[in-house]
Design a protein around this motif. Sequence first.
Motif, PDB file in Angstrom:
ATOM      1  N   MET A  90       3.161   2.774 -18.302  1.00 26.33           N
ATOM      2  CA  MET A  90       3.211   3.368 -19.644  1.00 26.33           C
ATOM      3  C   MET A  90       3.714   2.352 -20.659  1.00 26.33           C
ATOM      4  O   MET A  90       3.243   2.315 -21.803  1.00 26.33           O
ATOM      5  N   ARG A  91       4.651   1.516 -20.260  1.00 27.66           N
ATOM      6  CA  ARG A  91       5.130   0.476 -21.173  1.00 27.66           C
ATOM      7  C   ARG A  91       4.013  -0.523 -21.488  1.00 27.66           C
ATOM      8  O   ARG A  91       3.845  -0.950 -22.634  1.00 27.66           O
ATOM      9  N   VAL A  92       3.250  -0.893 -20.464  1.00 30.05           N
ATOM     10  CA  VAL A  92       2.123  -1.798 -20.675  1.00 30.05           C
ATOM     11  C   VAL A  92       1.075  -1.141 -21.577  1.00 30.05           C
ATOM     12  O   VAL A  92       0.516  -1.775 -22.481  1.00 30.05           O
ATOM     13  N   ALA A  93       0.832   0.154 -21.365  1.00 31.73           N
ATOM     14  CA  ALA A  93      -0.179   0.864 -22.151  1.00 31.73           C
ATOM     15  C   ALA A  93       0.218   0.944 -23.610  1.00 31.73           C
ATOM     16  O   ALA A  93      -0.619   0.796 -24.517  1.00 31.73           O
ATOM     17  N   PHE A  94       1.494   1.166 -23.892  1.00 35.42           N
ATOM     18  CA  PHE A  94       1.937   1.218 -25.286  1.00 35.42           C
ATOM     19  C   PHE A  94       1.684  -0.127 -25.968  1.00 35.42           C
ATOM     20  O   PHE A  94       1.258  -0.186 -27.123  1.00 35.42           O
ATOM     21  N   ASP A  95       1.947  -1.210 -25.256  1.00 34.61           N
ATOM     22  CA  ASP A  95       1.778  -2.541 -25.830  1.00 34.61           C
ATOM     23  C   ASP A  95       0.309  -2.948 -25.927  1.00 34.61           C
ATOM     24  O   ASP A  95      -0.006  -3.981 -26.523  1.00 34.61           O
ATOM     25  N   GLY A  96      -0.596  -2.162 -25.312  1.00 39.77           N
ATOM     26  CA  GLY A  96      -2.024  -2.454 -25.410  1.00 39.77           C
ATOM     27  C   GLY A  96      -2.491  -3.587 -24.521  1.00 39.77           C
ATOM     28  O   GLY A  96      -3.597  -4.095 -24.702  1.00 39.77           O
ATOM     29  N   ARG A  97      -1.661  -3.979 -23.541  1.00 35.39           N
ATOM     30  CA  ARG A  97      -2.059  -5.063 -22.645  1.00 35.39           C
ATOM     31  C   ARG A  97      -2.955  -4.536 -21.528  1.00 35.39           C
ATOM     32  O   ARG A  97      -3.092  -3.336 -21.350  1.00 35.39           O
ATOM     33  N   GLN A  98      -3.533  -5.443 -20.768  1.00 33.37           N
ATOM     34  CA  GLN A  98      -4.474  -5.050 -19.726  1.00 33.37           C
ATOM     35  C   GLN A  98      -3.784  -4.174 -18.692  1.00 33.37           C
ATOM     36  O   GLN A  98      -2.727  -4.497 -18.175  1.00 33.37           O
ATOM     37  N   LEU A  99      -4.433  -3.063 -18.377  1.00 32.68           N
ATOM     38  CA  LEU A  99      -3.963  -2.182 -17.313  1.00 32.68           C
ATOM     39  C   LEU A  99      -4.793  -2.472 -16.069  1.00 32.68           C
ATOM     40  O   LEU A  99      -6.029  -2.447 -16.119  1.00 32.68           O
TER      41      LEU A  99
ATOM     42  N   SER B 278     -10.434  -2.125  -7.050  1.00 32.23           N
ATOM     43  CA  SER B 278      -9.551  -2.520  -8.151  1.00 32.23           C
ATOM     44  C   SER B 278     -10.044  -1.875  -9.431  1.00 32.23           C
ATOM     45  O   SER B 278     -11.256  -1.867  -9.708  1.00 32.23           O
ATOM     46  N   ASP B 279      -9.114  -1.353 -10.193  1.00 29.01           N
ATOM     47  CA  ASP B 279      -9.425  -0.782 -11.505  1.00 29.01           C
ATOM     48  C   ASP B 279      -8.746  -1.625 -12.566  1.00 29.01           C
ATOM     49  O   ASP B 279      -7.595  -2.043 -12.409  1.00 29.01           O
ATOM     50  N   SER B 280      -9.446  -1.866 -13.646  1.00 29.79           N
ATOM     51  CA  SER B 280      -8.885  -2.638 -14.739  1.00 29.79           C
ATOM     52  C   SER B 280      -9.489  -2.156 -16.038  1.00 29.79           C
ATOM     53  O   SER B 280     -10.672  -1.802 -16.089  1.00 29.79           O
ATOM     54  N   VAL B 281      -8.685  -2.139 -17.097  1.00 33.29           N
ATOM     55  CA  VAL B 281      -9.180  -1.672 -18.384  1.00 33.29           C
ATOM     56  C   VAL B 281      -8.522  -2.477 -19.492  1.00 33.29           C
ATOM     57  O   VAL B 281      -7.323  -2.766 -19.454  1.00 33.29           O
ATOM     58  N   ASN B 282      -9.328  -2.877 -20.473  1.00 35.22           N
ATOM     59  CA  ASN B 282      -8.877  -3.584 -21.670  1.00 35.22           C
ATOM     60  C   ASN B 282      -9.438  -2.868 -22.890  1.00 35.22           C
ATOM     61  O   ASN B 282     -10.429  -2.142 -22.794  1.00 35.22           O
ATOM     62  N   GLY B 283      -8.840  -3.098 -24.038  1.00 35.94           N
ATOM     63  CA  GLY B 283      -9.393  -2.565 -25.270  1.00 35.94           C
ATOM     64  C   GLY B 283      -9.469  -1.061 -25.295  1.00 35.94           C
ATOM     65  O   GLY B 283     -10.547  -0.482 -25.422  1.00 35.94           O
ATOM     66  N   TYR B 284      -8.355  -0.391 -25.189  1.00 37.10           N
ATOM     67  CA  TYR B 284      -8.325   1.068 -25.106  1.00 37.10           C
ATOM     68  C   TYR B 284      -7.326   1.630 -26.121  1.00 37.10           C
ATOM     69  O   TYR B 284      -6.489   0.906 -26.664  1.00 37.10           O
ATOM     70  N   TRP B 285      -7.470   2.910 -26.365  1.00 34.71           N
ATOM     71  CA  TRP B 285      -6.529   3.649 -27.203  1.00 34.71           C
ATOM     72  C   TRP B 285      -5.887   4.708 -26.312  1.00 34.71           C
ATOM     73  O   TRP B 285      -6.573   5.624 -25.840  1.00 34.71           O
ATOM     74  N   LEU B 286      -4.585   4.587 -26.052  1.00 32.87           N
ATOM     75  CA  LEU B 286      -3.886   5.579 -25.245  1.00 32.87           C
ATOM     76  C   LEU B 286      -2.694   6.084 -26.041  1.00 32.87           C
ATOM     77  O   LEU B 286      -1.729   5.354 -26.267  1.00 32.87           O
ATOM     78  N   ALA B 287      -2.792   7.318 -26.506  1.00 39.28           N
ATOM     79  CA  ALA B 287      -1.687   7.951 -27.223  1.00 39.28           C
ATOM     80  C   ALA B 287      -0.983   8.924 -26.287  1.00 39.28           C
ATOM     81  O   ALA B 287      -1.501   9.277 -25.224  1.00 39.28           O
ATOM     82  N   GLY B 288       0.191   9.364 -26.674  1.00 37.87           N
ATOM     83  CA  GLY B 288       0.939  10.329 -25.876  1.00 37.87           C
ATOM     84  C   GLY B 288       1.386  11.495 -26.726  1.00 37.87           C
ATOM     85  O   GLY B 288       1.804  11.318 -27.873  1.00 37.87           O
ATOM     86  N   LEU B 289       1.273  12.705 -26.178  1.00 40.50           N
ATOM     87  CA  LEU B 289       1.791  13.904 -26.837  1.00 40.50           C
ATOM     88  C   LEU B 289       2.397  14.773 -25.742  1.00 40.50           C
ATOM     89  O   LEU B 289       1.671  15.359 -24.930  1.00 40.50           O
ATOM     90  N   ILE B 290       3.715  14.825 -25.713  1.00 42.48           N
ATOM     91  CA  ILE B 290       4.418  15.535 -24.652  1.00 42.48           C
ATOM     92  C   ILE B 290       5.438  16.472 -25.268  1.00 42.48           C
ATOM     93  O   ILE B 290       5.778  16.364 -26.447  1.00 42.48           O
ATOM     94  N   SER B 291       5.937  17.403 -24.474  1.00 45.44           N
ATOM     95  CA  SER B 291       7.023  18.268 -24.922  1.00 45.44           C
ATOM     96  C   SER B 291       8.039  18.395 -23.804  1.00 45.44           C
ATOM     97  O   SER B 291       7.690  18.356 -22.616  1.00 45.44           O
TER      98      SER B 291
END
Length: 808
Positions: free
Chosen positions: A440-449, A457-470
Motif C-alpha cells: 500500500m505504501r508503494v501504491a500510494f507513491d505510484g511506484r511499480q507494483l 509474476s504480476d507487475s503493474v505500472n502507470g495506475y491510479w489506486l485510490a483508497g476509501l475506507i471507514s
Amino acid sequence: MARPTDEDRIRAALWFAEHGFGVFPVWSTRDDGSCRCPAGAACKPAGKHPITANGFQDATREPERIRTFLSAASHPNYGLVCPDGVFVWDVDGDGPARLLELEARYGALPPTLRTDTANGQHVFLRWPDAHPRPLKQMFGYITRWGSGAAAGYVIGPRSVHRSGKVYTPAAGATADIAVLPETWARAAVEPDHSTIVITGPRPAEEVQVGGRHDWLRDRARFYAGTIRDPQVLRAAVMAENERLSVPKTPEEVDRAIGDALTKFPADPVEQDPETGEEHPVYGEAVGLLPLRSDDDLFPAAVPRVAFSGLLGECVDAVLPGTDASDVGILTSLIAFCGVLMPATGYFQGNQTSSPFIAIVGTTGDGRKGTAMNRAKDALSLVIQANKVNEVLLDGVNSGEGLIKAISDRREPVTGLLFEEEYANLLASQGREGSTLDSKMRVAFDGRQLSNRKVKDSDSVNGYWLAGLISVTPDELRSKVPKNFMKSGSGNRWLWVPVRRRPVVSKNTPPALPEGLAFRLLDAYRENGRRPPELETDDKVSDLLAEYDEFLRAGAVGTAFDMTRRYAAIAYRIALVHAAAERSETVTKEHAYRALALTEYARAGLEWVFGKSVGDEDTTLLARHLEAEGTLSNAIISKYLIRIPSRRQAATDELQRLGIARVRQVGTKGRKRTELVWVDRPKANFRDFSTLFGGYREQAPAPPSVDKRAEGAQKARESRAEGAQKSAEVDVVDTMTGEVERQSETIWSSECSDIPGHADHHRNTPNGWVCVDCNKALCWRCGAGPFLSQDFHDRHVEKEHPPRAPRRR
C-alpha cells in the motif's frame, strides 16, 4: 513610567527602519488596558494586533509613511518585521532562567540588541550563514523571522503594553545585532540527544570519590523515613559507607547525615484493622487518571471553501436525503472521482488523482457507510452502476491480492480500495509476514507494483489506486500495527472525522441535477479514455510548499508523524477537483478546497487517535506528564515504567515528538533531572489566503469545452430580450405528429442556439429539453444521460413503446 510620546515611538521606529526592519502600525490600549480597536475590552490581544488589513505584510521602511501612521490620534504602537537573516526570541515566563541554563551548556550569548517587555525580553540575533536556517522553534522559544513558516513580528520599543509597562531597551543591550554563536546554531539544527537517563539508586561501587558525600546524604534521608532513632540511623549509614570503595571517616559520615531527622519527617503509617500491625503509607506521586472524554476534541465544521466547485455542488444536491456528514460525502466523492476521472500533475514529483481517504466515526453515530454509499449511488445514477462497480477492488487482504486485483485491468488501470470494515484489513496488515502494508505504501507513491514468483509474476505500472475506507476510533487505536505512525503507513491516509448531522432526513435517492450530471459525465468520458496531464499554477506550488514548511515547523505529538504528507495529499485532492471540472490547470481555488479538508483532518487527529503517540509506554507517560506538568526520574521509574530500556525509549519518543523536554533543576546537592510537558495550542485552520493576495470563495464556471456555458448565457440573453415570451407555444412531436401546448417556457436544460435548434426542442414533464445540445438525454422524457446510443434505444423501447394511431 510616563507614557512615551508619539515622537518617541516615531524616532525608535525610524531607527529600526534604517537598519532594515519593516514597520507597521499596531493598535494601542487605553489607560484601563482595553484595546482601542473596535472590539474594545473584549479584545484578547489588546495592544498587540495590527491595524492594517494585511497585518505585518503591510510593513514598510519608508520614513514618511511611518511618521504618518504613528502620528494618528489613537497613539498606535508599532510592530517590527526582521530583515533577512535576523530573528527574535520571545523570552518570557521561565524563559530568562532557562536561557541561563542554556548559556551554561552552550556558552554565553554575545552582547546584542534586547528589549524589555512586560514579562521578559525580546532578544535580537543574526543567524550564521554557515548553517541551514531552522524551520522550527529554537530551544522552546517563540522565534520570529521575517519570512517563511515562522514569519511574524514583535512589538517595537517605546510601545505600551496593556499593563501600562513600556517596551524599553534592556539594560546592557547594544545597538548592534550579534551573530548567534556556532555552538548554539549547531544545537538548534541538530537532533537533541540530551535524553533523560532514568536509573534506580546508584550502587555503592559506582560512586566516585567526589560524589560520596551526596550519596551518603541521600541514603540518610531515605532511611530517615522509617528509622527515627539517631543511633540506629547512624549505624545504617555507616554500614552503607563501608560499601564504598573509599569509605569516609565517621566525622564525615556525621556531616552527611546532618539534620536529616529534623528536616525529613517519618513516612506516614496506617494500622491494619485486623492484625493491628502498622505499615508505611507511601504517598501517591502519580494518581489514577480519570476517563477521558474525546467530545471536546472533535474538530469544528469544515470551512465552507471545501464545498466550492462542482463536487461541492454535488454534495449540496444529495445532502437533503440523508443525515450523513457532508464532509463524509464530499471525501467519498473525491475518492471515487479520482479513479473514475483520472488525471496526473506535478508537485514534488509526479502525482495522480488518487488520494487515500479514511472516514472515521463511532458506530451508529458516524454514518460512515451511508456517506460512502450515497456518493457511490449518486455517481452510479450518472455513470451507470456497472461502470462505477468496475473500479472497486475485491479480495484485497494481502499484498499479493492487491497486485492481482489491479494487474489484469484494462487501460487506464484504475482501482478504488473500497472497504467499509477496514478493521479487517488492519488485522491482515498486522499478521506476521504480511506484505499488504508495504505494498500500500508503494501504491500510494505510484511506484511499480510487482509480485514475483517462480511460475507466475504480476507487475503493474502507470495506475491510479485510490483508497476509501471507514473505521471506528476504537478499532483504529486497538488494531493499528506497531510503528504504524512512524513507518509512513498512517500518514499516507487522510483521517477524516465524521458524525451524523442532527436532522431528520427525507430519505430520497441521491439524484443529481442534470447540469451537474452532464459535467461529471463529460469528465468521465474524456478522462476515462485519455487521462490528462494537468498544469499546476505556480501559486499552487508556492502555497503547498509554504504549507509543508508550516507543518514541519509546528507539528507536535501525533501530528508530527501524521501530517508529513499533507501537502502531497492536498495536491491530489486539488487534482481531483480540477479533473472533475475539466480544467487544464490546477488552480489556487482548487488548492484552497483541498487545504480546508486537510486542516479539518489535522484538527481532528487527536479525536481519531486519542492521546496515543505510538505505543503503550509512551502514551502512558504522556498522559501522566500532561496531568502533572513535571515528572522526576524517581517518580517515572518507581510508579510508571520500571524497565530501563522501555523507559528510555518512551522519554526519547516524547522529546522527538516535541511533547516534552528535559530540564535540570539545581539543588544544594546534585542537579535533579525532570521531564517537563511542553504545552502547545490546539491545531487551528491557518488562513493561507493572505499569502497570495486573498481568495474569495466562489464556484468556478462550468468548462467551456462543449460551449454549454456560452450557450446558456446566450439563452438567458435571448429570454431577457423577449425571445421566449410567447404565452403559448405549439410543439410538433416529429415522431407522433401530436401537438402539445404549454402556457409558459420552463427549461430543464438550456439550449445554446434557440433559433437554430428549434426543431429539436422537446417538452418533457421536467421542462423543455434541446435534443441537439443534450444528445445523451432521452428526447421524449428527458431521462438520462446515457453512455451510448444502445442504452438510449433500450430506454425508448421499454419506456416509450409505439403508440396506436388515434381514431378520428
